[in-house]
Design a protein around this motif. Structure first.
Motif, mmCIF file in Angstrom:
data_model
loop_
_atom_site.group_PDB
_atom_site.id
_atom_site.type_symbol
_atom_site.label_atom_id
_atom_site.label_comp_id
_atom_site.label_asym_id
_atom_site.label_seq_id
_atom_site.Cartn_x
_atom_site.Cartn_y
_atom_site.Cartn_z
ATOM 1 N N TYR A 16 0.836 -1.203 0.000
ATOM 2 C CA TYR A 16 0.000 0.000 0.000
ATOM 3 C C TYR A 16 0.870 1.252 0.000
ATOM 4 C CZ TYR A 16 -4.284 -2.659 0.628
ATOM 5 O OH TYR A 16 -5.341 -3.507 0.420
ATOM 6 N N GLY A 43 -6.911 -8.831 9.077
ATOM 7 C CA GLY A 43 -5.646 -8.104 8.931
ATOM 8 C C GLY A 43 -4.527 -8.927 8.301
ATOM 9 N N CYS A 44 -4.801 -10.173 7.934
ATOM 10 C CA CYS A 44 -3.740 -11.028 7.380
ATOM 11 C C CYS A 44 -3.542 -10.856 5.873
ATOM 12 C CB CYS A 44 -3.995 -12.493 7.732
ATOM 13 S SG CYS A 44 -3.608 -12.828 9.464
ATOM 14 N N GLY A 45 -4.388 -10.044 5.236
ATOM 15 C CA GLY A 45 -4.162 -9.740 3.818
ATOM 16 C C GLY A 45 -5.112 -10.443 2.864
ATOM 17 N N LYS A 46 -6.172 -11.052 3.382
ATOM 18 C CA LYS A 46 -7.085 -11.824 2.538
ATOM 19 C C LYS A 46 -7.825 -10.931 1.538
ATOM 20 C CE LYS A 46 -9.524 -13.400 6.036
ATOM 21 N NZ LYS A 46 -8.936 -12.499 7.068
ATOM 22 N N SER A 47 -8.390 -9.831 2.032
ATOM 23 C CA SER A 47 -9.133 -8.942 1.126
ATOM 24 C C SER A 47 -8.195 -8.258 0.135
ATOM 25 C CB SER A 47 -9.911 -7.893 1.917
ATOM 26 O OG SER A 47 -10.926 -8.519 2.671
ATOM 27 N N THR A 48 -7.005 -7.921 0.595
ATOM 28 C CA THR A 48 -6.026 -7.309 -0.316
ATOM 29 C C THR A 48 -5.734 -8.258 -1.467
ATOM 30 O OG1 THR A 48 -5.050 -6.096 1.537
ATOM 31 C CG2 THR A 48 -3.692 -6.330 -0.435
ATOM 32 N N PRO A 276 1.485 -4.821 9.023
ATOM 33 C CA PRO A 276 2.455 -5.061 7.945
ATOM 34 C C PRO A 276 3.624 -4.079 7.940
ATOM 35 C CG PRO A 276 0.218 -4.813 7.056
ATOM 36 C CD PRO A 276 0.116 -4.616 8.532
HETATM 37 P P1 ADP Z 1 -8.039 -9.174 5.858
HETATM 38 O O1 ADP Z 1 -8.989 -9.134 4.714
HETATM 39 O O2 ADP Z 1 -7.332 -10.484 6.003
HETATM 40 O O3 ADP Z 1 -8.667 -8.733 7.131
HETATM 41 P P2 ADP Z 1 -6.781 -6.864 4.621
HETATM 42 O O4 ADP Z 1 -6.294 -7.312 3.285
HETATM 43 O O5 ADP Z 1 -8.039 -6.099 4.674
HETATM 44 O O6 ADP Z 1 -6.843 -8.144 5.575
HETATM 45 O O7 ADP Z 1 -5.651 -6.002 5.306
HETATM 46 C C1 ADP Z 1 -4.297 -6.428 5.362
HETATM 47 C C2 ADP Z 1 -3.438 -5.312 5.901
HETATM 48 O O8 ADP Z 1 -3.410 -4.249 4.970
HETATM 49 C C3 ADP Z 1 -3.962 -4.729 7.209
HETATM 50 O O9 ADP Z 1 -2.849 -4.448 8.027
HETATM 51 C C4 ADP Z 1 -4.626 -3.456 6.784
HETATM 52 O O10 ADP Z 1 -4.544 -2.477 7.791
HETATM 53 C C5 ADP Z 1 -3.820 -3.032 5.573
HETATM 54 N N1 ADP Z 1 -4.657 -2.297 4.616
HETATM 55 C C6 ADP Z 1 -5.824 -2.706 4.067
HETATM 56 N N2 ADP Z 1 -6.314 -1.790 3.204
HETATM 57 C C7 ADP Z 1 -5.414 -0.761 3.202
HETATM 58 C C8 ADP Z 1 -5.340 0.486 2.504
HETATM 59 N N3 ADP Z 1 -6.277 0.861 1.630
HETATM 60 N N4 ADP Z 1 -4.277 1.275 2.768
HETATM 61 C C9 ADP Z 1 -3.296 0.899 3.633
HETATM 62 N N5 ADP Z 1 -3.302 -0.269 4.317
HETATM 63 C C10 ADP Z 1 -4.352 -1.099 4.110
#
Ligand code: ADP
Ligand code: MG
Length: 316
Positions: A16, A43-48, A276
């Motif tokens: 990010y 917070g493990c990166g699944k949605s990312t 992260p």
């Molecule tokens: P999960 O879906 O497993 O809960 P996310 O993919 O939502 O995890 O988030 C993974 C990490 O990336 C988290 O630490 C979150 O804070 C960070 N994160 C998610 N979206 C953003 C963003 N738009 N900008 C910066 N950091 C982000």
């Protein structure tokens, strides 16, 4: 010779704008008709990872690696091609359908929209296709004229699934599709997704913090921690005999499908996943790991094991 996988993710890293690497060196493959579950705490990166697959991340996010969808690299696609691939090639069902549906438009118009944009049905045939899709997801066709607020949470999630199916995608990514629903409705929606995937031979990536739900629905499981896949293998084996201590803790935390208490941190596992931007040295799980030894704080582990069942742990 085996056919190329539907989805082949190679060494995917997402950083990010803040500098935080939310996904780090992830490899995944999925064949058509296969169901892959991705588990891990919040917070493990699944949605990312899910968003990266269709390049839906916010501006400023940097991606590296390869995302081959039917052999074509999503990361190298031009904008026009990418737009065509979204929905028609692959589509996403998100958590919390209320936020993804437009409150002031009728359900039928919202389901029709991707078909009109991508011209996958002639305008004259769209109304009929909407009715079919609604019936397919277990809603009466007359619901097309309803507004989102007239539907229950489970019905709205069915509408989201109908939208995701509208253009006959080859891949469906479902990010916590049932987390906001109560247990009975959760089970119905999961059965619906399973049935649709089986009927249409599409690939499914299902994301959840609940390992029991995934083990029940999917063929294979990948467990993510701090942006990496730490274990990957056949769903029932990973659920019942996890090799990575984190995967073990997750499976112990979710003894029953949809256990409401299990939305919270896994029992017996203190603390939270790391931010992260401040990852621990060595194996990122070592500060929380019940079986960590000194070497774990120094050296990170690669995934290893058999071809179809691997874990990234010194003890595995
Ligand atoms: P999960 O879906 O497993 O809960 P996310 O993919 O939502 O995890 O988030 C993974 C990490 O990336 C988290 O630490 C979150 O804070 C960070 N994160 C998610 N979206 C953003 C963003 N738009 N900008 C910066 N950091 C982000
Ligand atoms: Mg998420």
């Amino acid at each position: 010779m085996t056919a190329a996988p539907l989805l082949d993710v190679r060494d995917l890293t997402v950083t990010y704008g803040t500098g935080a690497a939310a996904v780090r060196g992830v490899d995944l493959t999925l064949d058509a008709g296969q169901k892959l579950g991705i588990a891990g705490e919040s917070g493990c990166g699944k949605s990312t990872l899910a968003l990266a697959l269709l390049r839906l991340l916010p501006a400023g996010a940097k991606l590296s690696g390869e995302i081959l969808l039917d052999g074509e690299d999503v990361l190298a696609m031009k904008w026009g091609r990418l737009r065509a691939v979204r929905w028609a090639g692959a589509s996403i069902v998100f958590q919390g359908a209320m936020h993804s549906l437009n409150a002031v438009h009728r359900i039928g118009d919202q389901i029709a929209e991707p078909m009109l944009i991508h011209s996958t049905a002639p305008p004259s045939g769209v109304r009929k296709r909407v009715a079919e899709l609604l019936e397919h997801v277990g809603l009466p066709a007359s619901r097309a004229s309803s507004y989102p607020h007239e539907l229950s949470g489970g019905q709205r999630q069915r509408v989201m699934i109908a939208m995701a199916l509208a253009c006959d995608p080859r891949l469906i990514v479902a990010d916590e599709p049932t987390t906001a629903l109560d247990v009975m409705i959760q089970a119905q929606i999961l059965r619906l997704i399973e049935q649709l995937v089986a009927e249409q031979g599409v690939g499914l990536i299902m994301i959840s913090h609940d390992l029991a739900v995934l083990a029940d629905t999917c063929d294979r499981l990948a467990v993510m921690y701090a942006g990496r896949v730490v274990e990957q293998g056949p769903a029932s084996e990973v659920y019942s005999a996890a090799r990575h201590p984190y995967a073990k803790a997750l499976s112990a935390a979710f003894p029953r499908i949809g256990d409401p208490a299990s939305r919270h941190a896994p029992q017996g596992l203190p603390g939270d996943p790391p931010d992260p931007s401040a990852l621990p040295s060595g194996c990122t799980f070592h500060p929380r790991c019940p079986v960590a030894v000194e070497a774990c704080s120094v050296e990170d582990q690669e995934l290893r094991g058999e071809a179809d069942w691997k874990a990234a742990c010194l003890h595995a």
